[in-house]
Design an enzyme around this catalytic site. Structure first.
Site, PDB file in Angstrom:
ATOM      1  N   SER A 148       0.878  -1.176   0.000  1.00  0.00           N
ATOM      2  CA  SER A 148       0.000   0.000   0.000  1.00  0.00           C
ATOM      3  C   SER A 148       0.911   1.220   0.000  1.00  0.00           C
ATOM      4  O   SER A 148       2.109   1.105   0.322  1.00  0.00           O
ATOM      5  CB  SER A 148      -0.842  -0.018   1.287  1.00  0.00           C
ATOM      6  OG  SER A 148      -1.409   1.246   1.546  1.00  0.00           O
ATOM      7  N   TYR A 207      -1.902  -1.239  10.460  1.00  0.00           N
ATOM      8  CA  TYR A 207      -1.883  -1.354   8.994  1.00  0.00           C
ATOM      9  C   TYR A 207      -0.568  -0.807   8.436  1.00  0.00           C
ATOM     10  O   TYR A 207       0.087  -1.451   7.609  1.00  0.00           O
ATOM     11  CB  TYR A 207      -3.080  -0.578   8.434  1.00  0.00           C
ATOM     12  CG  TYR A 207      -3.354  -0.773   6.966  1.00  0.00           C
ATOM     13  CD1 TYR A 207      -4.115  -1.847   6.517  1.00  0.00           C
ATOM     14  CD2 TYR A 207      -2.883   0.138   6.024  1.00  0.00           C
ATOM     15  CE1 TYR A 207      -4.406  -2.015   5.160  1.00  0.00           C
ATOM     16  CE2 TYR A 207      -3.161  -0.019   4.672  1.00  0.00           C
ATOM     17  CZ  TYR A 207      -3.918  -1.098   4.247  1.00  0.00           C
ATOM     18  OH  TYR A 207      -4.203  -1.253   2.909  1.00  0.00           O
TER      19      TYR A 207
HETATM   20  P1  NAD Z   1     -11.393  -6.280   0.217  1.00  0.00           P
HETATM   21  O1  NAD Z   1     -11.971  -6.158   1.583  1.00  0.00           O
HETATM   22  O2  NAD Z   1     -12.235  -5.998  -0.984  1.00  0.00           O
HETATM   23  O3  NAD Z   1     -10.749  -7.714  -0.007  1.00  0.00           O
HETATM   24  C1  NAD Z   1     -10.012  -8.357   0.981  1.00  0.00           C
HETATM   25  C2  NAD Z   1      -9.946  -9.819   0.651  1.00  0.00           C
HETATM   26  O4  NAD Z   1      -9.211 -10.474   1.687  1.00  0.00           O
HETATM   27  C3  NAD Z   1     -11.320 -10.489   0.586  1.00  0.00           C
HETATM   28  O5  NAD Z   1     -11.310 -11.498  -0.406  1.00  0.00           O
HETATM   29  C4  NAD Z   1     -11.441 -11.124   1.976  1.00  0.00           C
HETATM   30  O6  NAD Z   1     -12.319 -12.238   2.018  1.00  0.00           O
HETATM   31  C5  NAD Z   1      -9.998 -11.535   2.194  1.00  0.00           C
HETATM   32  N1  NAD Z   1      -9.660 -11.783   3.585  1.00  0.00           N
HETATM   33  C6  NAD Z   1      -9.817 -10.960   4.649  1.00  0.00           C
HETATM   34  N2  NAD Z   1      -9.397 -11.574   5.762  1.00  0.00           N
HETATM   35  C7  NAD Z   1      -8.975 -12.816   5.386  1.00  0.00           C
HETATM   36  C8  NAD Z   1      -8.448 -13.920   6.082  1.00  0.00           C
HETATM   37  N3  NAD Z   1      -8.258 -13.915   7.416  1.00  0.00           N
HETATM   38  N4  NAD Z   1      -8.144 -15.024   5.371  1.00  0.00           N
HETATM   39  C9  NAD Z   1      -8.352 -15.087   4.026  1.00  0.00           C
HETATM   40  N5  NAD Z   1      -8.838 -14.061   3.334  1.00  0.00           N
HETATM   41  C10 NAD Z   1      -9.149 -12.939   4.003  1.00  0.00           C
HETATM   42  O7  NAD Z   1     -10.114  -5.323   0.261  1.00  0.00           O
HETATM   43  P2  NAD Z   1      -9.157  -4.745  -0.874  1.00  0.00           P
HETATM   44  O8  NAD Z   1      -9.267  -3.263  -0.797  1.00  0.00           O
HETATM   45  O9  NAD Z   1      -9.343  -5.426  -2.160  1.00  0.00           O
HETATM   46  O10 NAD Z   1      -7.739  -5.116  -0.255  1.00  0.00           O
HETATM   47  C11 NAD Z   1      -6.870  -6.070  -0.811  1.00  0.00           C
HETATM   48  C12 NAD Z   1      -5.438  -5.702  -0.430  1.00  0.00           C
HETATM   49  O11 NAD Z   1      -5.110  -4.427  -0.998  1.00  0.00           O
HETATM   50  C13 NAD Z   1      -5.216  -5.573   1.070  1.00  0.00           C
HETATM   51  O12 NAD Z   1      -3.960  -6.121   1.411  1.00  0.00           O
HETATM   52  C14 NAD Z   1      -5.219  -4.077   1.290  1.00  0.00           C
HETATM   53  O13 NAD Z   1      -4.462  -3.703   2.401  1.00  0.00           O
HETATM   54  C15 NAD Z   1      -4.560  -3.604   0.000  1.00  0.00           C
HETATM   55  N6  NAD Z   1      -4.812  -2.209  -0.327  1.00  0.00           N
HETATM   56  C16 NAD Z   1      -6.080  -1.744  -0.518  1.00  0.00           C
HETATM   57  C17 NAD Z   1      -6.255  -0.402  -0.829  1.00  0.00           C
HETATM   58  C18 NAD Z   1      -7.615   0.185  -1.084  1.00  0.00           C
HETATM   59  O14 NAD Z   1      -7.705   1.417  -1.205  1.00  0.00           O
HETATM   60  N7  NAD Z   1      -8.658  -0.591  -1.198  1.00  0.00           N
HETATM   61  C19 NAD Z   1      -5.152   0.456  -0.934  1.00  0.00           C
HETATM   62  C20 NAD Z   1      -3.886  -0.061  -0.724  1.00  0.00           C
HETATM   63  C21 NAD Z   1      -3.721  -1.398  -0.421  1.00  0.00           C
END
Ligand code: NAD
Length: 260
Positions: free
Chosen positions: A142, A155
């Site tokens: 991130s 985080y």
């Molecule tokens: P999201 O909530 O849409 O997806 C998260 C996924 O992780 C889902 O499939 C969920 O079921 C799974 N998950 C959560 N806990 C779990 C566990 N204990 N075991 C197995 N699976 C689990 O979120 P997202 O925004 O798509 O995030 C995905 C990644 O991207 C994360 O690592 C997040 O930190 C990173 N990220 C997101 C953003 C953003 O703005 N959305 C920005 C930077 C980084």
């Protein structure tokens, strides 16, 4: 990017039932990679979406906070497809609170899911990749792997940690065909961020649209979300031949967030 460059490869994407993980899985599938999905919630919908791209798809519901579940998932990957060529460590959760109020249980869960799980999947995937002398580990970090924001101690700590793990994994395999890189998105409108939009809208008694404008305006000069599709294309690039010597980078796609 030419099509079908990953035929014959298997990609495991953690946390791919939703959001960024599902977007990356679809981009890799468009290049012909077989896909192992993982995550909570409905698995049948995401499985069908990826299968429609003409590749083999499997699902394992490992809880990424549990090392024994991760070991079972990696064994399942070996048994189903012979091994993992492309590992995308993407599963992640968020919790927002000041350090003194941060629930200890949330801290532990964020470190386990957002950081330690990538250590476990990587340690279990690397021997096969090293034997093949080809492998790609892509860690979804991130902008918070590069800079901090108030209220996000666990985080930010986990994401800085995974950027460090990325560098060390890349260095240890630098003379091989195995690379490791990190992707550092700014805001992406997924369920993880929608919760933060909802909280802002509720706290300030404003609409969803106004909350989004405020959220983007605070940090992201482009005032635009990055999309899962754009992040998927960056993952495809990391898997390409052109990226053979891209090692240990933390590549931000953040609308200028960290350029400030
Ligand atoms: P999201 O909530 O849409 O997806 C998260 C996924 O992780 C889902 O499939 C969920 O079921 C799974 N998950 C959560 N806990 C779990 C566990 N204990 N075991 C197995 N699976 C689990 O979120 P997202 O925004 O798509 O995030 C995905 C990644 O991207 C994360 O690592 C997040 O930190 C990173 N990220 C997101 C953003 C953003 O703005 N959305 C920005 C930077 C980084």
């Amino acid at each position: 990017m030419s099509e079908h460059t990953l035929i014959g490869k298997t990609a495991l994407v953690t946390g791919s039932t939703s959001g960024i993980g599902l977007g990356i899985a679809q981009s890799l599938a468009r290049q012909g990679a077989n896909i192992i999905l993982n995550g909570f919630g409905d698995a049948e919908g995401p499985k069908a979406e990826v299968a429609a791209l003409g590749v083999n798809v499997a699902f394992h519901g490992a809880d990424m906070s549990k090392p024994s579940d991760i070991e079972a998932m990696m064994k399942f990957a070996d048994d189903t497809f012979g091994g993992v060529d492309i590992l995308v460590n993407n599963a992640g959760i968020q919790h927002v609170a000041s350090v003194e109020d941060f629930p200890v249980e949330r801290w532990d869960a964020i470190i386990a899911i957002n950081l330690t799980s990538a250590f476990h999947t990587s340690r279990l995937a690397l021997p096969y990749m090293q034997k093949q002398n080809w492998g790609r580990i892509i860690n979804v970090a991130s902008v918070h792997g590069l800079v901090g924001s108030a209220q996000k101690s666990a985080y930010v700590a986990a994401k800085h940690g995974i950027v460090g793990l990325t560098k060390v994994t890349a260095l240890e395999n630098a003379t091989t065909g195995v690379t490791c890189n990190a992707i550092c998105p700014g805001w992406v409108l997924t369920p993880l961020v929608q919760k933060q939009v909802d909280a802002k809208a509720a706290a300030l008694h404003i609409s969803n649209g106004e909350a989004i404008k405020l959220l983007l305006g605070e940090k992201e000069p482009s005032s635009q979300f990055t999309t899962p599709e754009e992040l998927g294309e960056l993952a495809v690039f990391f898997c390409s031949k052109a990226a053979n010597n891209v090692r240990g980078v933390a590549w931000n796609m953040d609308g200028g967030w960290t350029a400030q």
